[in-house]
Design an enzyme around this catalytic site. Structure first.
Site, mmCIF file in Angstrom:
data_model
loop_
_atom_site.group_PDB
_atom_site.id
_atom_site.type_symbol
_atom_site.label_atom_id
_atom_site.label_comp_id
_atom_site.label_asym_id
_atom_site.label_seq_id
_atom_site.Cartn_x
_atom_site.Cartn_y
_atom_site.Cartn_z
ATOM 1 N N THR A 95 0.820 5.918 3.127
ATOM 2 C CA THR A 95 0.192 4.686 3.681
ATOM 3 C C THR A 95 -0.207 4.935 5.269
ATOM 4 O OG1 THR A 95 2.219 3.680 4.379
ATOM 5 C CG2 THR A 95 1.605 3.140 2.264
ATOM 6 N N GLU A 148 0.095 1.742 -2.533
ATOM 7 C CA GLU A 148 1.465 1.614 -3.453
ATOM 8 C C GLU A 148 0.995 1.007 -4.800
ATOM 9 O OE1 GLU A 148 1.222 0.691 -0.460
ATOM 10 O OE2 GLU A 148 2.899 0.302 0.690
ATOM 11 N N LYS A 195 1.246 -18.539 13.050
ATOM 12 C CA LYS A 195 2.075 -19.814 12.756
ATOM 13 C C LYS A 195 1.691 -20.522 14.037
ATOM 14 C CE LYS A 195 5.112 -17.179 10.050
ATOM 15 N NZ LYS A 195 5.453 -15.684 10.434
ATOM 16 N N TRP A 244 0.389 -22.738 8.938
ATOM 17 C CA TRP A 244 -0.069 -21.295 9.004
ATOM 18 C C TRP A 244 -1.508 -21.535 9.107
ATOM 19 C CZ3 TRP A 244 2.449 -18.473 4.481
ATOM 20 C CH2 TRP A 244 3.914 -17.942 4.817
HETATM 21 P P1 ADP Z 1 -2.525 0.138 4.943
HETATM 22 O O1 ADP Z 1 -1.388 -0.833 4.488
HETATM 23 O O2 ADP Z 1 -2.061 1.226 5.668
HETATM 24 O O3 ADP Z 1 -3.846 -0.706 5.538
HETATM 25 P P2 ADP Z 1 -3.614 0.364 2.311
HETATM 26 O O4 ADP Z 1 -4.725 0.833 2.014
HETATM 27 O O5 ADP Z 1 -2.545 0.652 1.087
HETATM 28 O O6 ADP Z 1 -3.122 0.701 3.637
HETATM 29 O O7 ADP Z 1 -3.689 -1.133 2.435
HETATM 30 C C1 ADP Z 1 -3.423 -2.108 1.440
HETATM 31 C C2 ADP Z 1 -3.757 -3.615 2.036
HETATM 32 O O8 ADP Z 1 -5.023 -3.796 2.118
HETATM 33 C C3 ADP Z 1 -3.286 -4.601 1.349
HETATM 34 O O9 ADP Z 1 -1.893 -4.862 1.137
HETATM 35 C C4 ADP Z 1 -4.288 -5.566 1.625
HETATM 36 O O10 ADP Z 1 -3.332 -6.343 2.984
HETATM 37 C C5 ADP Z 1 -5.210 -5.087 2.244
HETATM 38 N N1 ADP Z 1 -6.278 -5.482 1.098
HETATM 39 C C6 ADP Z 1 -6.750 -4.642 0.218
HETATM 40 N N2 ADP Z 1 -7.743 -4.982 -0.602
HETATM 41 C C7 ADP Z 1 -7.833 -6.331 0.007
HETATM 42 C C8 ADP Z 1 -8.868 -7.457 -0.340
HETATM 43 N N3 ADP Z 1 -9.787 -7.274 -1.482
HETATM 44 N N4 ADP Z 1 -8.746 -8.432 0.232
HETATM 45 C C9 ADP Z 1 -7.777 -8.598 1.326
HETATM 46 N N5 ADP Z 1 -6.875 -7.713 1.755
HETATM 47 C C10 ADP Z 1 -7.127 -6.420 1.214
#
Ligand code: ADP
Length: 545
Positions: A189, A333, A438, A443
């Site tokens: 990640t 993940e 917050k 929120w």
């Molecule tokens: P990192 O956590 O390092 O950014 P990832 O690519 O695994 O790497 O990121 C996953 C995160 O990206 C998700 O947990 C979410 O917060 C965000 N995410 C992915 N797709 C969407 C989406 N369609 N809308 C909003 N957030 C998204």
């Protein structure tokens, strides 16, 4: 009663075999900047065998890791197929990470060999001396022979030309039987906090995920498709698009390093993709370009978009150019695709756009639930807000050699994303837990404010973060990038938002910036904005103060 159906393993080797024989007539096309080069899947299979022979020759055995430092191109696809199929583990290195993060992950994964694009040699050379377990580097791509390898060689590692090595190899390989639960690939990640964490995909998880990505509830792929993964192959396996394409014989069209709007649009006009995938920022740039330089991109029947929230206004703007964009949600993940926002049957008008603006409907195999801070499971009613938890055959149950029990909860993955789940299985995210604002015990969703702001005709991009406030604990700060030549003011933007939000939700601090800082995978990097604010590096207007 036990079934006697054959216990036939679901492996990348199976995808390689099927894709390069049954779909021998499909092709992989790679952009060259002014044109493209192509190769049939039959030849791709032969080259994957050559690569596996070469890696064996370099001493790769068992589940040793082979790193890739490559854009999306034919050679990267060869590694995607050869490395897991020979029983080794593909480790895609994110070329955009900070040097110290790259050092950490290459050493943590214990990469033995790294395959690098000729165009990325200089970038790799900076960190290569710190890669302790790497013995060999293979330089790939059509320009490899003309690149100065002096810097790479000074690292003390053995540096070889990929094509020279492949040319000496037989084009068949005795692919071993691999257990479907063994590791096929790993991906870290991007590590917005702390060290990056490794996620290890099994053959089985990659296989099932690819099937789900290919189904009609996601990209709906067949061999009539030409799939353009713009999302990098080093970021969550290009959302499974590479393996899913091989599985069904969809051709792949690879942009290589030509990711800026202008060459990308030119490539799309030439290569005629039908399906594509990328983060919203890329499509925002493409859209800006299209408005100045009209182009025919109607070969695209579907653009999957995700990685961060996909504004409805972006989807609607692309639709005016004949391009249908569908939002998807997932994380490294979760392999990553876990939900896709195709609207439910019969949804029209406002209701349709509500669903198109959601993070999507859970894919078969993926379970979701919403959990409150105290661990209690909340109703699936589209209203109760809490942390999204997911589980399924392509969702990780732990990180590689890194205990992080806080991320798991009774067999579910805690996503760190906050939002709702409705009775039809649609996810509606309001924020990442760490970005939630917050204010006075309530929120405020930074994502909703951003999406609304980006719907203003004079706004190119906007990011909203919480800043400390004595009275309210936190208040929203909006950082806005305006269109060139626009004269929009804070008062205009506040009035615009006031039509959609309650007064207490409106940002009371504003700043105009040149560009929103991005992470290594193209998402808004809010911690940089918080730092700018904390260190007084930006001019902030606070109309109410
Ligand atoms: P990192 O956590 O390092 O950014 P990832 O690519 O695994 O790497 O990121 C996953 C995160 O990206 C998700 O947990 C979410 O917060 C965000 N995410 C992915 N797709 C969407 C989406 N369609 N809308 C909003 N957030 C998204």
């Amino acid at each position: 009663m036990r079934s006697t159906m054959q216990d036939y393993p679901l492996t990348i080797g199976g995808i390689l075999r099927h894709g390069t024989t049954v779909h021998a007539d499909s092709e992989v096309v790679t952009a060259t900047g002014d044109g493209m080069r192509s190769m049939s899947y039959a030849d791709l299979g032969r080259r994957a065998a050559k690569l596996a022979n070469a890696l064996r020759g370099l001493g790769i055995t068992g589940d040793q890791r082979v790193g890739t430092f490559q854009w999306n191109n034919t050679e990267h696809l060869e590694a995607y197929l050869a490395v897991p199929s020979m029983g080794a583990v593909l480790h895609t290195l994110n070329i955009r990470l900070f040097p110290e993060q790259l050092t950490y992950i290459a050493n943590h994964a214990e990469d033995r060999v790294v395959i690098v694009d000729a165009a990325l040699v200089d970038l790799l050379a900076k960190v290569l001396p710190t890669f302790e377990t790497v013995t060999h580097v293979l330089v790939a791509g059509p320009d490899a022979a003309s690149v100065d390898l002096g810097l790479l060689r000074s690292s003390g590692k053995e540096v070889l030309l990929y094509e020279d090595l492949l040319s000496e190899q037989p084009d068949t390989f005795d692919w071993p039987d691999v257990d479907e639960r063994d590791a096929a690939a790993m991906c870290y990640t991007s590590g917005t906090t702390g060290n990056p964490k490794g996620v290890v995909y099994s053959h089985r998880s990659a296989y099932l995920h690819s099937m789900a990505v290919g189904m009609g509830v996601s990209a709906g792929l067949t061999w009539e498709d030409r799939v353009l993964p713009i999302v990098p192959m080093f970021h969550a396996n290009a959302w499974g698009l590479a393996y899913a394409s091989l599985m069904v014989g969809a051709s792949l069209v690879m942009p290589d390093r030509w990711l800026q709007a202008e060459p990308l649009v030119r490539f799309m006009e030439q290569a005629r993709p039908t399906v594509s995938g990328a983060v919203p920022t890329v499509w925002n740039d493409v859209l800006g370009h299209l408005e100045q330089h009209p182009a025919d991109l109607t070969s695209l029947r579907l653009v999957l978009c995700g990685g961060s929230a996909v504004p409805v206004t972006l989807q609607q703007a692309l639709e005016r150019h004949g391009i249908r964009m569908i939002q998807a949600w997932g994380m490294t993940e979760t392999s990553p695709v876990a939900s896709v926002a195709l609207p439910p049957l019969g949804a029209e008008g406002e209701r349709l756009w509500l669903y198109r603006g959601s993070q999507g409907r859970l894919l078969p195999g993926v379970d979701g639930r919403i959990v409150a801070d105290d661990g209690q499971v909340l109703p699936t009613d589209g209203a109760a807000v809490g942390e999204l938890e997911v589980r399924g055959p392509w969702v990780t149950a732990s990180y590689y050699r890194d205990d992080d029990p806080g991320k798991f909860h009774d067999g579910w993955l805690r996503t760190g994303d906050v939002g709702t789940l409705d009775e039809l299985g649609y996810i509606g995210l309001t924020d990442r837990a760490k970005d939630v604002i917050k204010s006075g015990g309530e929120w405020i969703s930074s994502v909703e404010l951003e999406n609304a702001l980006m719907g203003h005709p004079d706004v190119v991009e906007a990011a909203v973060v919480g800043i400390p406030d004595e009275k309210w604990q936190e208040r929203p700060l909006a950082s806005v990038v305006v269109r060139e030549g626009a004269t929009v003011t804070v008062a205009d933007l506040r009035d615009y938002l006031a039509e959609r939000f309650a007064k207490w939700q409106l940002p009371d601090a504003w700043t105009f910036i040149d560009a929103v800082p991005r992470t290594s995978v193209g998402k808004f990097d809010k911690k940089v904005i918080r730092r700018w604010y904390g260190e007084g590096e930006i001019d902030v207007e606070q109309p109410g103060h």
